[in-house]
Design an enzyme around this catalytic site. Structure first.
Site, PDB file in Angstrom:
ATOM      1  N   ARG A  58     -62.050 -12.698 -62.527  1.00  0.00           N
ATOM      2  CA  ARG A  58     -62.653 -12.227 -61.271  1.00  0.00           C
ATOM      3  C   ARG A  58     -62.318 -10.760 -61.037  1.00  0.00           C
ATOM      4  NH1 ARG A  58     -60.903 -16.705 -56.979  1.00  0.00           N
ATOM      5  NH2 ARG A  58     -62.081 -15.423 -55.529  1.00  0.00           N
ATOM      6  N   ASP A  95     -61.976  -9.608 -52.516  1.00  0.00           N
ATOM      7  CA  ASP A  95     -62.512  -8.402 -53.164  1.00  0.00           C
ATOM      8  C   ASP A  95     -62.273  -7.199 -52.248  1.00  0.00           C
ATOM      9  OD1 ASP A  95     -65.595  -9.780 -52.105  1.00  0.00           O
ATOM     10  OD2 ASP A  95     -64.833  -7.878 -51.327  1.00  0.00           O
ATOM     11  N   HIS A 110     -56.655 -13.974 -46.817  1.00  0.00           N
ATOM     12  CA  HIS A 110     -56.385 -14.771 -48.018  1.00  0.00           C
ATOM     13  C   HIS A 110     -55.894 -13.921 -49.174  1.00  0.00           C
ATOM     14  CE1 HIS A 110     -59.245 -18.196 -46.571  1.00  0.00           C
ATOM     15  NE2 HIS A 110     -58.088 -18.193 -45.942  1.00  0.00           N
ATOM     16  N   CYS A 137     -41.618  -8.032 -64.692  1.00  0.00           N
ATOM     17  CA  CYS A 137     -41.811  -7.651 -63.295  1.00  0.00           C
ATOM     18  C   CYS A 137     -41.104  -6.326 -63.005  1.00  0.00           C
ATOM     19  CB  CYS A 137     -41.238  -8.758 -62.416  1.00  0.00           C
ATOM     20  SG  CYS A 137     -41.282  -8.354 -60.680  1.00  0.00           S
ATOM     21  N   THR A 178     -69.859 -17.516 -44.290  1.00  0.00           N
ATOM     22  CA  THR A 178     -68.829 -18.499 -44.599  1.00  0.00           C
ATOM     23  C   THR A 178     -69.344 -19.893 -44.270  1.00  0.00           C
ATOM     24  OG1 THR A 178     -66.522 -19.183 -44.241  1.00  0.00           O
ATOM     25  CG2 THR A 178     -67.670 -18.195 -42.363  1.00  0.00           C
ATOM     26  N   SER A 179     -68.941 -20.854 -45.103  1.00  0.00           N
ATOM     27  CA  SER A 179     -69.443 -22.233 -44.943  1.00  0.00           C
ATOM     28  C   SER A 179     -68.674 -22.993 -43.874  1.00  0.00           C
ATOM     29  CB  SER A 179     -69.326 -22.973 -46.288  1.00  0.00           C
ATOM     30  OG  SER A 179     -67.949 -23.044 -46.663  1.00  0.00           O
ATOM     31  N   GLU A 205     -77.370 -20.418 -44.251  1.00  0.00           N
ATOM     32  CA  GLU A 205     -77.744 -21.721 -43.687  1.00  0.00           C
ATOM     33  C   GLU A 205     -76.680 -22.144 -42.683  1.00  0.00           C
ATOM     34  OE1 GLU A 205     -77.405 -23.366 -47.516  1.00  0.00           O
ATOM     35  OE2 GLU A 205     -75.263 -22.991 -47.376  1.00  0.00           O
TER      36      GLU A 205
HETATM   37  C1  BV8 Z   1     -53.104 -23.526 -44.435  1.00  0.00           C
HETATM   38  C2  BV8 Z   1     -58.062 -17.443 -51.760  1.00  0.00           C
HETATM   39  C3  BV8 Z   1     -51.163 -24.209 -43.338  1.00  0.00           C
HETATM   40  C4  BV8 Z   1     -57.962 -17.491 -53.214  1.00  0.00           C
HETATM   41  C5  BV8 Z   1     -58.797 -19.421 -50.528  1.00  0.00           C
HETATM   42  C6  BV8 Z   1     -57.846 -30.922 -43.392  1.00  0.00           C
HETATM   43  C7  BV8 Z   1     -58.325 -30.380 -42.220  1.00  0.00           C
HETATM   44  C8  BV8 Z   1     -58.090 -29.043 -41.912  1.00  0.00           C
HETATM   45  C9  BV8 Z   1     -57.375 -28.234 -42.793  1.00  0.00           C
HETATM   46  C10 BV8 Z   1     -56.931 -28.788 -43.951  1.00  0.00           C
HETATM   47  C11 BV8 Z   1     -57.137 -30.127 -44.256  1.00  0.00           C
HETATM   48  N1  BV8 Z   1     -56.549 -30.357 -45.458  1.00  0.00           N
HETATM   49  C12 BV8 Z   1     -55.981 -29.213 -45.913  1.00  0.00           C
HETATM   50  C13 BV8 Z   1     -56.195 -28.281 -45.004  1.00  0.00           C
HETATM   51  C14 BV8 Z   1     -55.778 -26.904 -45.066  1.00  0.00           C
HETATM   52  C15 BV8 Z   1     -56.626 -26.122 -46.053  1.00  0.00           C
HETATM   53  C16 BV8 Z   1     -58.096 -26.363 -45.882  1.00  0.00           C
HETATM   54  O1  BV8 Z   1     -58.712 -25.840 -44.967  1.00  0.00           O
HETATM   55  N2  BV8 Z   1     -58.667 -27.164 -46.804  1.00  0.00           N
HETATM   56  C17 BV8 Z   1     -60.092 -27.441 -46.708  1.00  0.00           C
HETATM   57  C18 BV8 Z   1     -60.696 -27.460 -48.099  1.00  0.00           C
HETATM   58  C19 BV8 Z   1     -60.267 -28.761 -45.965  1.00  0.00           C
HETATM   59  N3  BV8 Z   1     -56.329 -24.747 -45.744  1.00  0.00           N
HETATM   60  C20 BV8 Z   1     -55.244 -24.171 -46.287  1.00  0.00           C
HETATM   61  O2  BV8 Z   1     -54.517 -24.693 -47.086  1.00  0.00           O
HETATM   62  C21 BV8 Z   1     -54.946 -22.763 -45.760  1.00  0.00           C
HETATM   63  N4  BV8 Z   1     -53.573 -22.726 -45.384  1.00  0.00           N
HETATM   64  O3  BV8 Z   1     -53.758 -24.319 -43.809  1.00  0.00           O
HETATM   65  O4  BV8 Z   1     -51.787 -23.340 -44.259  1.00  0.00           O
HETATM   66  C22 BV8 Z   1     -49.735 -23.972 -43.413  1.00  0.00           C
HETATM   67  C23 BV8 Z   1     -49.009 -24.194 -42.276  1.00  0.00           C
HETATM   68  C24 BV8 Z   1     -47.664 -23.977 -42.325  1.00  0.00           C
HETATM   69  C25 BV8 Z   1     -47.060 -23.554 -43.492  1.00  0.00           C
HETATM   70  C26 BV8 Z   1     -47.801 -23.329 -44.633  1.00  0.00           C
HETATM   71  C27 BV8 Z   1     -49.163 -23.549 -44.596  1.00  0.00           C
HETATM   72  C28 BV8 Z   1     -55.156 -21.710 -46.837  1.00  0.00           C
HETATM   73  C29 BV8 Z   1     -56.591 -21.666 -47.243  1.00  0.00           C
HETATM   74  C30 BV8 Z   1     -56.831 -20.462 -48.144  1.00  0.00           C
HETATM   75  C31 BV8 Z   1     -57.200 -20.922 -49.516  1.00  0.00           C
HETATM   76  N5  BV8 Z   1     -57.576 -19.781 -50.315  1.00  0.00           N
HETATM   77  N6  BV8 Z   1     -59.091 -18.350 -51.275  1.00  0.00           N
HETATM   78  C32 BV8 Z   1     -59.266 -17.231 -53.883  1.00  0.00           C
HETATM   79  O5  BV8 Z   1     -60.164 -16.573 -53.310  1.00  0.00           O
HETATM   80  O6  BV8 Z   1     -59.365 -17.684 -55.037  1.00  0.00           O
HETATM   81  S1  BV8 Z   1     -60.066 -20.285 -49.820  1.00  0.00           S
HETATM   82  C33 BV8 Z   1     -61.591 -19.876 -50.457  1.00  0.00           C
HETATM   83  O7  BV8 Z   1     -62.571 -20.647 -49.718  1.00  0.00           O
HETATM   84  C34 BV8 Z   1     -61.986 -18.453 -50.181  1.00  0.00           C
HETATM   85  O8  BV8 Z   1     -60.966 -17.591 -49.847  1.00  0.00           O
HETATM   86  C35 BV8 Z   1     -62.908 -18.544 -49.017  1.00  0.00           C
HETATM   87  O9  BV8 Z   1     -62.430 -17.808 -47.982  1.00  0.00           O
HETATM   88  C36 BV8 Z   1     -62.783 -19.912 -48.581  1.00  0.00           C
HETATM   89  C37 BV8 Z   1     -63.986 -20.367 -47.812  1.00  0.00           C
HETATM   90  O10 BV8 Z   1     -65.105 -20.192 -48.600  1.00  0.00           O
HETATM   91  P1  BV8 Z   1     -66.323 -19.328 -48.005  1.00  0.00           P
HETATM   92  O11 BV8 Z   1     -65.895 -17.908 -47.915  1.00  0.00           O
HETATM   93  O12 BV8 Z   1     -66.825 -19.955 -46.762  1.00  0.00           O
HETATM   94  O13 BV8 Z   1     -67.305 -19.473 -49.205  1.00  0.00           O
HETATM   95  P2  BV8 Z   1     -68.291 -20.698 -49.490  1.00  0.00           P
HETATM   96  O14 BV8 Z   1     -68.762 -20.556 -50.894  1.00  0.00           O
HETATM   97  O15 BV8 Z   1     -67.646 -21.977 -49.049  1.00  0.00           O
HETATM   98  O16 BV8 Z   1     -69.486 -20.420 -48.481  1.00  0.00           O
HETATM   99  C38 BV8 Z   1     -70.258 -19.245 -48.619  1.00  0.00           C
HETATM  100  C39 BV8 Z   1     -71.274 -19.270 -47.498  1.00  0.00           C
HETATM  101  O17 BV8 Z   1     -72.069 -18.084 -47.586  1.00  0.00           O
HETATM  102  C40 BV8 Z   1     -72.244 -20.453 -47.573  1.00  0.00           C
HETATM  103  O18 BV8 Z   1     -72.345 -21.050 -46.295  1.00  0.00           O
HETATM  104  C41 BV8 Z   1     -73.576 -19.809 -47.968  1.00  0.00           C
HETATM  105  O19 BV8 Z   1     -74.670 -20.447 -47.346  1.00  0.00           O
HETATM  106  C42 BV8 Z   1     -73.413 -18.398 -47.443  1.00  0.00           C
HETATM  107  N7  BV8 Z   1     -74.173 -17.386 -48.186  1.00  0.00           N
HETATM  108  C43 BV8 Z   1     -74.385 -17.326 -49.533  1.00  0.00           C
HETATM  109  N8  BV8 Z   1     -75.108 -16.217 -49.828  1.00  0.00           N
HETATM  110  C44 BV8 Z   1     -75.344 -15.576 -48.640  1.00  0.00           C
HETATM  111  C45 BV8 Z   1     -74.757 -16.313 -47.604  1.00  0.00           C
HETATM  112  N9  BV8 Z   1     -74.822 -15.943 -46.316  1.00  0.00           N
HETATM  113  C46 BV8 Z   1     -75.498 -14.807 -46.036  1.00  0.00           C
HETATM  114  N10 BV8 Z   1     -76.093 -14.041 -46.978  1.00  0.00           N
HETATM  115  C47 BV8 Z   1     -76.038 -14.392 -48.281  1.00  0.00           C
HETATM  116  N11 BV8 Z   1     -76.631 -13.626 -49.209  1.00  0.00           N
END
Ligand code: BV8
Length: 230
Positions: A58, A95, A110, A137, A178-179, A205
Protein backbone atom coordinates in the site's frame (compact mmCIF):
# COMPACT_ATOMS: atom_id res chain seq x y z
CA UNK A 1 -21.92 29.24 5.22
CA UNK A 2 -23.20 30.43 8.64
CA UNK A 3 -21.37 27.80 10.67
CA UNK A 4 -18.65 28.57 13.21
CA UNK A 5 -17.20 25.17 14.15
CA UNK A 6 -16.91 22.40 11.54
CA UNK A 7 -15.75 18.80 11.98
CA UNK A 8 -15.25 16.71 8.84
CA UNK A 9 -14.73 12.91 8.92
CA UNK A 10 -13.39 11.12 5.86
CA UNK A 11 -13.06 7.45 5.00
CA UNK A 12 -11.63 5.36 2.21
CA UNK A 13 -14.29 6.56 -0.25
CA UNK A 14 -12.68 10.01 -0.56
CA UNK A 15 -9.46 8.40 -1.83
CA UNK A 16 -11.20 5.89 -4.13
CA UNK A 17 -11.09 8.25 -7.14
CA UNK A 18 -7.38 8.75 -6.54
CA UNK A 19 -6.93 5.04 -7.25
CA UNK A 20 -6.62 3.79 -3.67
CA UNK A 21 -8.77 0.73 -2.95
CA UNK A 22 -11.47 1.02 -0.31
CA UNK A 23 -11.97 -1.73 2.22
CA UNK A 24 -15.41 -3.19 1.68
CA UNK A 25 -15.98 -2.84 -2.04
CA UNK A 26 -16.23 -5.97 -4.18
CA UNK A 27 -12.58 -5.51 -5.23
CA UNK A 28 -11.63 -4.02 -1.85
CA UNK A 29 -8.62 -4.51 0.39
CA UNK A 30 -10.50 -6.90 2.63
CA UNK A 31 -11.33 -9.13 -0.34
CA UNK A 32 -7.69 -10.19 -0.59
CA UNK A 33 -6.97 -10.50 3.13
CA UNK A 34 -8.92 -11.38 6.26
CA UNK A 35 -9.12 -8.36 8.60
CA UNK A 36 -7.95 -10.61 11.45
CA UNK A 37 -4.77 -11.51 9.54
CA UNK A 38 -3.55 -8.06 8.48
CA UNK A 39 -5.24 -5.42 10.68
CA UNK A 40 -5.01 -6.79 14.23
CA UNK A 41 -2.11 -7.01 16.73
CA UNK A 42 -2.70 -10.77 16.86
CA UNK A 43 -2.35 -11.03 13.08
CA UNK A 44 0.92 -9.08 13.22
CA UNK A 45 2.29 -11.24 16.05
CA UNK A 46 1.37 -14.40 14.14
CA UNK A 47 2.86 -13.37 10.79
CA UNK A 48 4.72 -10.03 10.84
CA UNK A 49 6.28 -10.65 7.41
CA UNK A 50 2.83 -10.93 5.77
CA UNK A 51 1.51 -7.83 7.54
CA UNK A 52 4.61 -5.85 6.51
CA UNK A 53 4.06 -7.07 2.94
CA UNK A 54 0.41 -5.85 3.08
CA UNK A 55 1.41 -2.35 4.24
CA UNK A 56 4.59 -2.18 2.12
CA UNK A 57 2.42 -2.80 -0.96
CA UNK A 58 0.00 0.00 0.00
CA UNK A 59 2.92 2.34 0.77
CA UNK A 60 4.53 1.61 -2.61
CA UNK A 61 1.24 2.40 -4.36
CA UNK A 62 0.87 5.66 -2.43
CA UNK A 63 4.42 6.73 -3.29
CA UNK A 64 4.36 5.29 -6.79
CA UNK A 65 3.43 8.46 -8.64
CA UNK A 66 0.04 7.28 -9.98
CA UNK A 67 -1.83 8.40 -6.85
CA UNK A 68 -2.72 12.07 -6.40
CA UNK A 69 -5.33 14.11 -4.51
CA UNK A 70 -8.66 14.32 -6.35
CA UNK A 71 -11.19 17.23 -6.47
CA UNK A 72 -12.76 16.04 -3.20
CA UNK A 73 -9.46 16.40 -1.30
CA UNK A 74 -8.87 19.78 -2.97
CA UNK A 75 -12.38 21.02 -2.07
CA UNK A 76 -11.80 20.23 1.63
CA UNK A 77 -8.47 22.08 1.58
CA UNK A 78 -10.21 25.06 -0.05
CA UNK A 79 -12.98 24.97 2.58
CA UNK A 80 -10.41 24.99 5.40
CA UNK A 81 -8.50 27.87 3.74
CA UNK A 82 -11.60 30.00 3.28
CA UNK A 83 -13.35 29.21 6.57
CA UNK A 84 -12.83 31.72 9.43
CA UNK A 85 -14.11 29.51 12.26
CA UNK A 86 -12.79 26.33 13.95
CA UNK A 87 -12.11 23.52 11.47
CA UNK A 88 -10.98 19.95 12.15
CA UNK A 89 -10.50 17.30 9.46
CA UNK A 90 -10.52 13.81 11.02
CA UNK A 91 -9.57 11.05 8.63
CA UNK A 92 -9.79 7.30 9.04
CA UNK A 93 -7.43 7.04 6.07
CA UNK A 94 -3.74 6.37 6.46
CA UNK A 95 -2.75 7.94 3.12
CA UNK A 96 -1.33 11.49 2.87
CA UNK A 97 -3.68 12.82 0.17
CA UNK A 98 -5.36 15.41 2.42
CA UNK A 99 -1.98 16.95 3.22
CA UNK A 100 -0.88 16.81 -0.42
CA UNK A 101 -4.13 18.62 -1.35
CA UNK A 102 -3.22 21.43 1.09
CA UNK A 103 -5.26 20.50 4.18
CA UNK A 104 -3.47 21.64 7.36
CA UNK A 105 -5.43 20.59 10.47
CA UNK A 106 -5.61 16.85 9.69
CA UNK A 107 -6.12 14.26 12.46
CA UNK A 108 -5.18 10.73 11.38
CA UNK A 109 -7.21 8.77 13.93
CA UNK A 110 -6.11 5.42 12.44
CA UNK A 111 -2.47 6.37 11.97
CA UNK A 112 -0.36 7.01 8.89
CA UNK A 113 1.08 4.69 6.22
CA UNK A 114 4.23 6.84 5.88
CA UNK A 115 5.17 6.38 9.54
CA UNK A 116 6.47 3.40 11.53
CA UNK A 117 6.69 2.85 15.27
CA UNK A 118 9.06 1.09 17.67
CA UNK A 119 7.03 -1.52 19.55
CA UNK A 120 9.22 -1.01 22.65
CA UNK A 121 9.38 2.79 22.97
CA UNK A 122 6.37 3.82 20.83
CA UNK A 123 8.71 6.27 19.13
CA UNK A 124 7.39 7.17 15.65
CA UNK A 125 9.59 7.59 12.55
CA UNK A 126 8.80 8.68 9.01
CA UNK A 127 9.26 5.98 6.33
CA UNK A 128 9.28 6.30 2.56
CA UNK A 129 9.97 2.70 1.65
CA UNK A 130 9.43 -0.87 2.84
CA UNK A 131 9.68 -2.00 6.45
CA UNK A 132 11.78 -5.17 6.35
CA UNK A 133 11.27 -7.73 9.08
CA UNK A 134 14.91 -7.59 10.21
CA UNK A 135 15.39 -3.84 9.99
CA UNK A 136 17.34 -2.62 12.98
CA UNK A 137 15.33 -0.07 14.98
CA UNK A 138 16.86 3.43 15.17
CA UNK A 139 15.91 3.93 18.82
CA UNK A 140 16.42 0.61 20.55
CA UNK A 141 18.79 -0.99 18.04
CA UNK A 142 16.86 -4.25 18.07
CA UNK A 143 15.43 -6.16 15.11
CA UNK A 144 11.77 -7.11 14.55
CA UNK A 145 10.40 -4.33 16.72
CA UNK A 146 9.25 -1.95 13.98
CA UNK A 147 5.56 -1.93 13.04
CA UNK A 148 3.42 0.26 10.80
CA UNK A 149 2.16 3.33 12.69
CA UNK A 150 -1.46 2.39 12.10
CA UNK A 151 -4.31 1.62 14.50
CA UNK A 152 -5.43 -2.00 14.22
CA UNK A 153 -8.74 -3.48 15.40
CA UNK A 154 -8.76 -3.65 19.19
CA UNK A 155 -6.30 -0.75 19.47
CA UNK A 156 -7.25 2.72 20.64
CA UNK A 157 -7.56 5.29 17.83
CA UNK A 158 -5.32 8.38 18.12
CA UNK A 159 -6.17 11.86 19.47
CA UNK A 160 -9.63 10.81 20.65
CA UNK A 161 -9.78 13.56 23.31
CA UNK A 162 -9.09 16.22 20.67
CA UNK A 163 -11.72 14.70 18.39
CA UNK A 164 -14.46 14.45 21.02
CA UNK A 165 -13.66 17.98 22.19
CA UNK A 166 -14.23 19.28 18.65
CA UNK A 167 -17.37 17.17 18.16
CA UNK A 168 -18.88 18.38 21.46
CA UNK A 169 -18.53 21.98 20.27
CA UNK A 170 -19.26 21.67 16.55
CA UNK A 171 -22.25 23.14 14.72
CA UNK A 172 -21.63 21.24 11.48
CA UNK A 173 -20.48 17.62 11.08
CA UNK A 174 -19.81 16.29 7.57
CA UNK A 175 -19.03 12.60 6.97
CA UNK A 176 -17.54 11.76 3.56
CA UNK A 177 -16.76 8.40 1.93
CA UNK A 178 -17.19 6.04 4.86
CA UNK A 179 -19.42 2.98 5.18
CA UNK A 180 -20.08 3.66 8.87
CA UNK A 181 -18.97 0.16 9.86
CA UNK A 182 -16.01 0.94 12.11
CA UNK A 183 -16.24 2.41 15.59
CA UNK A 184 -15.63 4.76 17.28
CA UNK A 185 -15.63 6.80 14.01
CA UNK A 186 -19.10 5.54 13.04
CA UNK A 187 -20.44 6.93 16.34
CA UNK A 188 -19.20 10.50 15.76
CA UNK A 189 -22.47 11.55 14.14
CA UNK A 190 -24.32 10.80 17.39
CA UNK A 191 -21.91 13.00 19.37
CA UNK A 192 -22.38 15.82 16.86
CA UNK A 193 -26.19 15.48 16.99
CA UNK A 194 -26.08 15.65 20.80
CA UNK A 195 -24.12 18.88 20.43
CA UNK A 196 -26.94 20.27 18.30
CA UNK A 197 -24.88 20.25 15.09
CA UNK A 198 -26.26 19.96 11.58
CA UNK A 199 -25.14 16.58 10.18
CA UNK A 200 -24.44 15.81 6.53
CA UNK A 201 -23.42 12.51 4.92
CA UNK A 202 -21.76 12.59 1.49
CA UNK A 203 -21.21 9.08 0.13
CA UNK A 204 -21.63 6.88 -2.93
CA UNK A 205 -24.49 5.11 -1.19
CA UNK A 206 -26.26 5.22 2.19
CA UNK A 207 -23.86 4.20 4.99
CA UNK A 208 -24.75 1.95 7.92
CA UNK A 209 -25.49 5.09 9.97
CA UNK A 210 -27.32 7.09 7.26
CA UNK A 211 -30.53 7.32 9.34
CA UNK A 212 -28.65 9.47 11.89
CA UNK A 213 -27.81 12.22 9.39
CA UNK A 214 -30.10 15.25 8.95
CA UNK A 215 -28.92 15.76 5.37
CA UNK A 216 -27.60 13.27 2.80
CA UNK A 217 -26.00 13.75 -0.60
CA UNK A 218 -25.22 10.60 -2.61
CA UNK A 219 -22.82 10.51 -5.52
CA UNK A 220 -19.10 10.71 -6.24
CA UNK A 221 -17.21 12.70 -3.58
CA UNK A 222 -15.23 14.42 -6.36
CA UNK A 223 -18.52 15.89 -7.64
CA UNK A 224 -20.63 16.30 -4.48
CA UNK A 225 -17.95 17.89 -2.31
CA UNK A 226 -16.93 20.74 -4.64
CA UNK A 227 -20.67 21.41 -5.07
CA UNK A 228 -21.15 21.57 -1.29
CA UNK A 229 -18.09 23.77 -0.72
CA UNK A 230 -18.86 26.24 -3.53
C1 BV8 B 1 -11.44 0.39 19.27
C2 BV8 B 1 -6.25 1.23 9.91
C3 BV8 B 1 -11.42 0.31 21.60
C4 BV8 B 1 -5.33 0.29 9.28
C5 BV8 B 1 -8.52 0.52 10.45
C6 BV8 B 1 -18.87 -4.20 17.85
C7 BV8 B 1 -19.54 -3.00 17.90
C8 BV8 B 1 -18.85 -1.79 17.88
C9 BV8 B 1 -17.46 -1.78 17.82
C10 BV8 B 1 -16.81 -2.98 17.76
C11 BV8 B 1 -17.49 -4.19 17.80
N1 BV8 B 1 -16.56 -5.17 17.75
C12 BV8 B 1 -15.32 -4.62 17.68
C13 BV8 B 1 -15.47 -3.31 17.71
C14 BV8 B 1 -14.43 -2.32 17.65
C15 BV8 B 1 -13.85 -2.22 16.25
C16 BV8 B 1 -14.90 -2.13 15.19
O1 BV8 B 1 -15.51 -1.09 15.00
N2 BV8 B 1 -15.10 -3.26 14.48
C17 BV8 B 1 -16.11 -3.25 13.42
C18 BV8 B 1 -15.60 -4.05 12.24
C19 BV8 B 1 -17.40 -3.81 14.00
N3 BV8 B 1 -13.10 -0.99 16.28
C20 BV8 B 1 -11.84 -1.00 16.76
O2 BV8 B 1 -11.25 -1.98 17.10
C21 BV8 B 1 -11.21 0.39 16.89
N4 BV8 B 1 -10.66 0.49 18.20
O3 BV8 B 1 -12.63 0.23 19.25
O4 BV8 B 1 -10.71 0.50 20.40
C22 BV8 B 1 -10.45 0.28 22.68
C23 BV8 B 1 -10.88 0.72 23.90
C24 BV8 B 1 -9.98 0.71 24.93
C25 BV8 B 1 -8.69 0.25 24.74
C26 BV8 B 1 -8.27 -0.19 23.50
C27 BV8 B 1 -9.17 -0.18 22.45
C28 BV8 B 1 -10.07 0.58 15.90
C29 BV8 B 1 -10.59 0.53 14.50
C30 BV8 B 1 -9.49 0.94 13.53
C31 BV8 B 1 -9.11 -0.21 12.67
N5 BV8 B 1 -8.18 0.23 11.66
N6 BV8 B 1 -7.62 0.94 9.54
C32 BV8 B 1 -5.49 0.23 7.81
O5 BV8 B 1 -5.96 1.20 7.17
O6 BV8 B 1 -5.09 -0.82 7.27
S1 BV8 B 1 -10.15 0.43 9.98
C33 BV8 B 1 -10.37 0.53 8.30
O7 BV8 B 1 -11.80 0.50 8.06
C34 BV8 B 1 -9.95 1.86 7.73
O8 BV8 B 1 -9.11 2.62 8.50
C35 BV8 B 1 -11.23 2.61 7.57
O9 BV8 B 1 -11.19 3.76 8.28
C36 BV8 B 1 -12.20 1.79 8.25
C37 BV8 B 1 -13.59 2.05 7.76
O10 BV8 B 1 -13.63 1.83 6.40
P1 BV8 B 1 -14.18 3.01 5.46
O11 BV8 B 1 -13.20 4.13 5.48
O12 BV8 B 1 -15.57 3.34 5.83
O13 BV8 B 1 -14.06 2.28 4.09
P2 BV8 B 1 -15.12 1.26 3.46
O14 BV8 B 1 -14.44 0.56 2.34
O15 BV8 B 1 -15.76 0.45 4.56
O16 BV8 B 1 -16.25 2.23 2.90
C38 BV8 B 1 -15.93 3.15 1.88
C39 BV8 B 1 -17.19 3.94 1.61
O17 BV8 B 1 -16.91 4.90 0.59
C40 BV8 B 1 -18.35 3.08 1.09
O18 BV8 B 1 -19.52 3.41 1.80
C41 BV8 B 1 -18.48 3.50 -0.38
O19 BV8 B 1 -19.82 3.50 -0.81
C42 BV8 B 1 -17.91 4.90 -0.36
N7 BV8 B 1 -17.31 5.32 -1.63
C43 BV8 B 1 -16.56 4.57 -2.49
N8 BV8 B 1 -16.16 5.34 -3.53
C44 BV8 B 1 -16.66 6.60 -3.31
C45 BV8 B 1 -17.38 6.59 -2.11
N9 BV8 B 1 -18.00 7.67 -1.63
C46 BV8 B 1 -17.91 8.81 -2.35
N10 BV8 B 1 -17.22 8.90 -3.51
C47 BV8 B 1 -16.59 7.82 -4.02
N11 BV8 B 1 -15.92 7.92 -5.18
Amino acid sequence: MSYQRIVVLTGAGISAESGIKTFRASDGLWEEHRIEDVATPEGFAANPAMVHQFYNGRRRQLLGGDVAPNPAHLALAELERRFNGDFMLVTQNIDNLHERAGSVNVVHMHGELLKMRCAHTDQVFPIEGDIALDDRCACCGLRQCLRPHVVWFGEMPLQMDDIYGALDACDLFVSIGTSGNVYPAAGFVQVARAAGAHTLEINLEPSATESLFAEKRYGLASEELPRFVS
